[in-house]
Design an enzyme around this catalytic site. Structure first.
Site, PDB file in Angstrom:
ATOM      1  N   SER A 233       7.428 -29.870 -29.295  1.00 28.26           N
ATOM      2  CA  SER A 233       6.483 -28.956 -28.646  1.00 28.26           C
ATOM      3  C   SER A 233       6.941 -27.523 -28.867  1.00 28.26           C
ATOM      4  O   SER A 233       8.155 -27.255 -28.946  1.00 28.26           O
ATOM      5  CB  SER A 233       6.424 -29.221 -27.137  1.00 28.26           C
ATOM      6  OG  SER A 233       5.692 -28.201 -26.489  1.00 28.26           O
TER       7      SER A 233
ATOM      8  N   TYR B 276      10.656 -29.845 -19.338  1.00 29.23           N
ATOM      9  CA  TYR B 276       9.895 -30.379 -20.477  1.00 29.23           C
ATOM     10  C   TYR B 276      10.309 -29.670 -21.772  1.00 29.23           C
ATOM     11  O   TYR B 276      10.577 -30.309 -22.789  1.00 29.23           O
ATOM     12  CB  TYR B 276       8.396 -30.197 -20.208  1.00 29.23           C
ATOM     13  CG  TYR B 276       7.490 -30.483 -21.379  1.00 29.23           C
ATOM     14  CD1 TYR B 276       7.263 -31.785 -21.816  1.00 29.23           C
ATOM     15  CD2 TYR B 276       6.839 -29.432 -22.044  1.00 29.23           C
ATOM     16  CE1 TYR B 276       6.416 -32.031 -22.888  1.00 29.23           C
ATOM     17  CE2 TYR B 276       5.986 -29.680 -23.111  1.00 29.23           C
ATOM     18  CZ  TYR B 276       5.785 -30.978 -23.533  1.00 29.23           C
ATOM     19  OH  TYR B 276       4.944 -31.217 -24.594  1.00 29.23           O
TER      20      TYR B 276
HETATM   21  P1  NAP Z   1      -1.897 -37.227 -23.618  1.00 31.98           P
HETATM   22  O1  NAP Z   1      -3.278 -36.867 -24.051  1.00 31.98           O
HETATM   23  O2  NAP Z   1      -1.523 -37.130 -22.176  1.00 31.98           O
HETATM   24  O3  NAP Z   1      -1.581 -38.712 -24.152  1.00 31.98           O
HETATM   25  C1  NAP Z   1      -0.339 -39.241 -23.875  1.00 31.98           C
HETATM   26  C2  NAP Z   1      -0.181 -40.562 -24.589  1.00 31.98           C
HETATM   27  O4  NAP Z   1       1.168 -41.016 -24.374  1.00 31.98           O
HETATM   28  C3  NAP Z   1      -1.087 -41.638 -24.050  1.00 31.98           C
HETATM   29  O5  NAP Z   1      -1.419 -42.485 -25.127  1.00 31.98           O
HETATM   30  C4  NAP Z   1      -0.209 -42.364 -23.020  1.00 31.98           C
HETATM   31  O6  NAP Z   1      -0.550 -43.724 -22.841  1.00 31.98           O
HETATM   32  C5  NAP Z   1       1.137 -42.276 -23.711  1.00 31.98           C
HETATM   33  N1  NAP Z   1       2.295 -42.363 -22.827  1.00 31.98           N
HETATM   34  C6  NAP Z   1       2.663 -41.521 -21.828  1.00 31.98           C
HETATM   35  N2  NAP Z   1       3.808 -41.938 -21.272  1.00 31.98           N
HETATM   36  C7  NAP Z   1       4.181 -43.054 -21.938  1.00 31.98           C
HETATM   37  C8  NAP Z   1       5.264 -43.939 -21.838  1.00 31.98           C
HETATM   38  N3  NAP Z   1       6.215 -43.786 -20.906  1.00 31.98           N
HETATM   39  N4  NAP Z   1       5.326 -44.964 -22.708  1.00 31.98           N
HETATM   40  C9  NAP Z   1       4.375 -45.160 -23.633  1.00 31.98           C
HETATM   41  N5  NAP Z   1       3.319 -44.361 -23.773  1.00 31.98           N
HETATM   42  C10 NAP Z   1       3.225 -43.325 -22.931  1.00 31.98           C
HETATM   43  O7  NAP Z   1      -0.800 -36.344 -24.377  1.00 31.98           O
HETATM   44  P2  NAP Z   1      -0.889 -35.474 -25.734  1.00 31.98           P
HETATM   45  O8  NAP Z   1      -1.259 -34.106 -25.386  1.00 31.98           O
HETATM   46  O9  NAP Z   1      -1.641 -36.213 -26.764  1.00 31.98           O
HETATM   47  O10 NAP Z   1       0.669 -35.424 -26.078  1.00 31.98           O
HETATM   48  C11 NAP Z   1       1.254 -36.251 -27.076  1.00 31.98           C
HETATM   49  C12 NAP Z   1       2.590 -35.658 -27.455  1.00 31.98           C
HETATM   50  O11 NAP Z   1       2.390 -34.309 -27.899  1.00 31.98           O
HETATM   51  C13 NAP Z   1       3.588 -35.582 -26.302  1.00 31.98           C
HETATM   52  O12 NAP Z   1       4.872 -35.874 -26.765  1.00 31.98           O
HETATM   53  C14 NAP Z   1       3.498 -34.129 -25.868  1.00 31.98           C
HETATM   54  O13 NAP Z   1       4.682 -33.691 -25.236  1.00 31.98           O
HETATM   55  C15 NAP Z   1       3.248 -33.446 -27.198  1.00 31.98           C
HETATM   56  N6  NAP Z   1       2.654 -32.122 -27.095  1.00 31.98           N
HETATM   57  C16 NAP Z   1       1.402 -31.944 -26.563  1.00 31.98           C
HETATM   58  C17 NAP Z   1       0.874 -30.653 -26.478  1.00 31.98           C
HETATM   59  C18 NAP Z   1      -0.478 -30.366 -25.912  1.00 31.98           C
HETATM   60  O14 NAP Z   1      -0.787 -29.182 -25.647  1.00 31.98           O
HETATM   61  N7  NAP Z   1      -1.328 -31.354 -25.695  1.00 31.98           N
HETATM   62  C19 NAP Z   1       1.619 -29.564 -26.924  1.00 31.98           C
HETATM   63  C20 NAP Z   1       2.882 -29.785 -27.440  1.00 31.98           C
HETATM   64  C21 NAP Z   1       3.379 -31.061 -27.536  1.00 31.98           C
HETATM   65  P3  NAP Z   1      -1.723 -44.164 -21.801  1.00 31.98           P
HETATM   66  O15 NAP Z   1      -3.037 -43.774 -22.464  1.00 31.98           O
HETATM   67  O16 NAP Z   1      -1.595 -45.631 -21.697  1.00 31.98           O
HETATM   68  O17 NAP Z   1      -1.493 -43.419 -20.537  1.00 31.98           O
END
Ligand code: NAP
Length: 272
Positions: free
Chosen positions: A167, A181
């Site tokens: 991130s 985080y």
């Molecule tokens: P999201 O929309 O909240 O989706 C999270 C995903 O991770 C879902 O598929 C969820 O499964 C799964 N998950 C959460 N906790 C888990 C666990 N303990 N074991 C297995 N699966 C788990 O998140 P996102 O924004 O796509 O983020 C994905 C990655 O990108 C993360 O690592 C996040 O830190 C990183 N990131 C995101 C952003 C942003 O702005 N969105 C920015 C920088 C980095 P369920 O559907 O079953 O709940």
């Protein structure tokens, strides 16, 4: 065979991609947290490029099944496996299920991650802190361990690629919101550099993508549903990114098109 062969020796990227789509025994990738957001976009794009995809999810079974159905419709193969990536037994189950379904492994996208609720460090509880560190650091380490066991040419594997989802918070620090985080993602950046060098001679490339402000559920889950709208004007490109824009870079790093890239961290953050 290790994936350290020169690109010329393996043919053009376009030719390889075509081969994957037509090949029922194509390469296999595990995507943790592949049911929604960035993970789902990566799973869908990998499937469209001919990868067979193992989609891990924690609780949203129906969302995971929708991704599986879409990949199957696009002509590739996919399965969904429930598991909490902070729990070692669930990580082992995920990899066993992948072995059973496809019998090989070529890639891992360490995507599952959480922010936890926003909190200043002087107010953070030990339990939510541990949870963020376990999901965001311990999980990716355990998944990388299992992937290397299967992919390393030193263990008779055929090589492969690991892409960690970090991130921009690793650089920005997350002050006032989630320093915990940001620190967890800083650990992922360091792991990417060190692990990439550790397994480089074993045919495995390890890279990370650092997304900036991406429009997914993660903000509302943290209790900040307006976060994207509020912060978008502060991004140099004046908008949030999409999960698909992140997936484009992730799948490039997963593919042989990035065959000389390892231990690298790529920002996908609109200049943020
Ligand atoms: P999201 O929309 O909240 O989706 C999270 C995903 O991770 C879902 O598929 C969820 O499964 C799964 N998950 C959460 N906790 C888990 C666990 N303990 N074991 C297995 N699966 C788990 O998140 P996102 O924004 O796509 O983020 C994905 C990655 O990108 C993360 O690592 C996040 O830190 C990183 N990131 C995101 C952003 C942003 O702005 N969105 C920015 C920088 C980095 P369920 O559907 O079953 O709940």
């Amino acid at each position: 065979m290790a994936r350290s062969k020169s690109k010329k020796a393996r043919g053009s990227g376009a030719a390889r991609r075509t081969r994957h789509v037509r090949n029922a025994a194509g390469p296999v990738v595990i995507v943790t947290g592949g049911s929604r957001g960035i993970g789902a976009a990566c799973a869908l794009l990998a499937g469209a490029r001919g990868w067979r995809v193992v989609i891990n999810y924690r609780s949203e079974k129906r969302a995971a099944e929708r991704v599986v159905t879409a990949i199957r419709r696009s002509g590739s193969q996919a399965i969904a496996v429930q598991g909490d990536m902070a729990v070692e037994a669930d990580v082992l189950k995920l990899f066993r299920e992948a072995d059973r379904a496809f019998g090989r492994l070529d890639g891992l996208i360490n995507n599952a991650g959480i922010t936890g609720k926003p909190s200043r460090v002087d107010q953070i509880g030990a339990d939510p802190l541990r949870r963020v560190l376990e999901v965001n650091i311990v999980g990716p380490f355990l998944c990388a361990r299992e992937a290397i066991k299967r992919m390393s040419s030193a263990r008779r594997g055929r090589g492969g690629a690991i892409v960690n989802i970090s991130s921009a918070a690793a650089r920005l620090g997350g002050p006032g919101e989630w320093v915990h985080y940001g620190a967890s993602k800083g650990a992922i950046d360091t792991m990417t550099i060190g692990l990439g060098r550790e397994v480089a001679a074993e045919g495995i490339r390890v890279n990370a993508v650092r997304p900036g402000l991406i429009d997914t559920d993660i903000h509302a889950t943290a209790g900040l549903p307006d976060r994207v709208a509020k912060l978008a004007p502060t991004v140099p490109m004046r908008r949030a990114g999409s999960a698909e824009e992140v997936a484009d870079t992730v799948i490039w790093l997963l593919s042989d098109d990035s065959s000389y890239v390892t231990s690298s961290i790529v920002d996908v953050s609109g200049g943020r």
